[in-house]
Design an enzyme around this catalytic site. Sequence first.
Site, PDB file in Angstrom:
ATOM      1  CG  MET A  49      -8.562   7.033   2.651  1.00 61.35           C
ATOM      2  SD  MET A  49      -7.445   7.329   4.019  1.00 61.35           S
ATOM      3  CE  MET A  49      -6.614   5.751   4.106  1.00 61.35           C
ATOM      4  CG  ASP A  72      -5.588  -2.817   4.139  1.00 62.76           C
ATOM      5  OD1 ASP A  72      -4.514  -2.414   4.609  1.00 62.76           O
ATOM      6  OD2 ASP A  72      -6.305  -2.143   3.373  1.00 62.76           O
ATOM      7  CG  HIS A 129      -9.266  -0.331   0.597  1.00 58.70           C
ATOM      8  ND1 HIS A 129      -8.510  -0.397   1.748  1.00 58.70           N
ATOM      9  CD2 HIS A 129     -10.564  -0.291   0.998  1.00 58.70           C
ATOM     10  CE1 HIS A 129      -9.315  -0.390   2.806  1.00 58.70           C
ATOM     11  NE2 HIS A 129     -10.564  -0.317   2.383  1.00 58.70           N
ATOM     12  CG  HIS A 161      -3.935  -1.986  -1.096  1.00 58.20           C
ATOM     13  ND1 HIS A 161      -5.029  -2.829  -1.181  1.00 58.20           N
ATOM     14  CD2 HIS A 161      -4.235  -1.089  -0.127  1.00 58.20           C
ATOM     15  CE1 HIS A 161      -5.940  -2.448  -0.305  1.00 58.20           C
ATOM     16  NE2 HIS A 161      -5.496  -1.386   0.347  1.00 58.20           N
ATOM     17  CG  ASP A 206      -5.110   2.248   1.168  1.00 60.55           C
ATOM     18  OD1 ASP A 206      -5.989   1.379   1.287  1.00 60.55           O
ATOM     19  OD2 ASP A 206      -3.911   2.046   1.400  1.00 60.55           O
ATOM     20  CG  MET A 213     -11.297   3.015   3.039  1.00 62.15           C
ATOM     21  SD  MET A 213      -9.644   3.181   3.732  1.00 62.15           S
ATOM     22  CE  MET A 213      -8.670   3.036   2.239  1.00 62.15           C
ATOM     23  N   GLY A 247      -2.425   4.778   7.684  1.00 63.46           N
ATOM     24  CA  GLY A 247      -1.387   3.750   7.693  1.00 63.46           C
ATOM     25  C   GLY A 247      -0.711   3.729   9.062  1.00 63.46           C
ATOM     26  N   GLY A 248       0.049   2.688   9.303  1.00 63.96           N
ATOM     27  CA  GLY A 248       0.884   2.629  10.500  1.00 63.96           C
ATOM     28  C   GLY A 248       0.158   2.396  11.807  1.00 63.96           C
ATOM     29  CG  MET A 278     -10.858  -2.754   6.649  1.00 63.52           C
ATOM     30  SD  MET A 278      -9.447  -2.426   5.586  1.00 63.52           S
ATOM     31  CE  MET A 278      -8.395  -1.412   6.634  1.00 63.52           C
ATOM     32  N   GLY A 296      -8.448   4.285   7.517  1.00 61.29           N
ATOM     33  CA  GLY A 296      -8.236   5.732   7.496  1.00 61.29           C
ATOM     34  C   GLY A 296      -6.779   6.149   7.549  1.00 61.29           C
ATOM     35  CB  SER A 349      -0.886   0.005   1.249  1.00 60.02           C
ATOM     36  OG  SER A 349      -1.260   1.335   1.555  1.00 60.02           O
TER      37      SER A 349
HETATM   38  C1  DX5 Z   1      -5.797   1.826   6.035  1.00 63.72           C
HETATM   39  C2  DX5 Z   1      -5.454   1.372   4.640  1.00 63.72           C
HETATM   40  C3  DX5 Z   1      -4.298   0.448   4.555  1.00 63.72           C
HETATM   41  C4  DX5 Z   1      -3.007   1.004   5.081  1.00 63.72           C
HETATM   42  C5  DX5 Z   1      -2.099  -0.142   5.400  1.00 63.72           C
HETATM   43  O1  DX5 Z   1      -7.017   2.478   6.014  1.00 63.72           O
HETATM   44  O2  DX5 Z   1      -6.551   0.684   4.077  1.00 63.72           O
HETATM   45  O3  DX5 Z   1      -4.139  -0.087   3.246  1.00 63.72           O
HETATM   46  O4  DX5 Z   1      -2.380   1.870   4.189  1.00 63.72           O
HETATM   47  O5  DX5 Z   1      -0.970   0.381   5.965  1.00 63.72           O
HETATM   48  P1  DX5 Z   1      -0.209  -0.303   7.202  1.00 63.72           P
HETATM   49  O6  DX5 Z   1       0.360  -1.609   6.692  1.00 63.72           O
HETATM   50  O7  DX5 Z   1       0.824   0.708   7.533  1.00 63.72           O
HETATM   51  O8  DX5 Z   1      -1.223  -0.536   8.305  1.00 63.72           O
HETATM   52 ZN    ZN Z   2      -6.259  -0.466   2.137  1.00 66.53          ZN
END
Ligand code: DX5
Ligand code: ZN
Length: 216
Positions: free
Chosen positions: A37, A175, A66, A33, A35, A68, A144-145, A137, A142, A8
């Site tokens: 949002m 994810d 993906h 991937h 994301d 959101m 990363g990390g 999920m 929303g 991602s």
């Molecule tokens: C979160 C995203 C994920 C995210 C994953 O809402 O859907 O794809 O970027 O990142 P990590 O691996 O850092 O949790």
């Molecule tokens: Zn994602």
Amino acid sequence: MNHLIAPSILTADLLNLRSEIEMINQSQADWLHLDIMDGVFVPNISFGFPLIEQIARVSTKPLDVHLMIVNPSNYVERFRECGADRLGIHLEADIHLHRTVNLIKKLGMNACVVINPHTSIFLLEDILPEIDQVLVMSVNPGFGGQKFIENSYEKISRLKDLILKKSCEVLIEVDGGVNRENAPRLVKAGADVLVVGNAIFASANPLQAISELKSF
Ligand code: DX5
Ligand code: ZN
């Protein structure tokens, strides 16, 4: 089947996105991937159509998008035009999921249904025969990390049982908070595809991180 890795790019160096994508092209990653949002379905805003179009020109890996966003059905054709190969919509975001899933497939994409951590796998029972993939999920979407939610192992194995019981060919993708430590247990529980952001892009050697996530 061997598990797949879908980096991602949410936490990638976005000012050097071309070289990040080229790194993924050269890696053992299977998909890319993305994301998306909208600041409404989740409390964050990422990126949209112009960037996806440009990423599609550089990426040699299939684009696993993906969404959101609220009202995802309004944008299915637009994401196809941008180059999405697989399109994931949240079960919580669409009250006519069956219709949207069929639109995604009609346009030649693989259809994925995404469920939030609180959403029961049993809500998927009647849509499973229609779809290619479920995205579980393992964080609240929303950002990363974030920290991996431990209940996800058991949720994935219950989903795997349901898929086997219904004799469907549906991939399980996970994810959020996935890393080299929890990846083997996730695959053992039934995950086919691991989405990984931070554990790749915050690592000193992303290529090696992908290779280690791929080879166990
Ligand atoms: C979160 C995203 C994920 C995210 C994953 O809402 O859907 O794809 O970027 O990142 P990590 O691996 O850092 O949790
Ligand atoms: Zn994602």
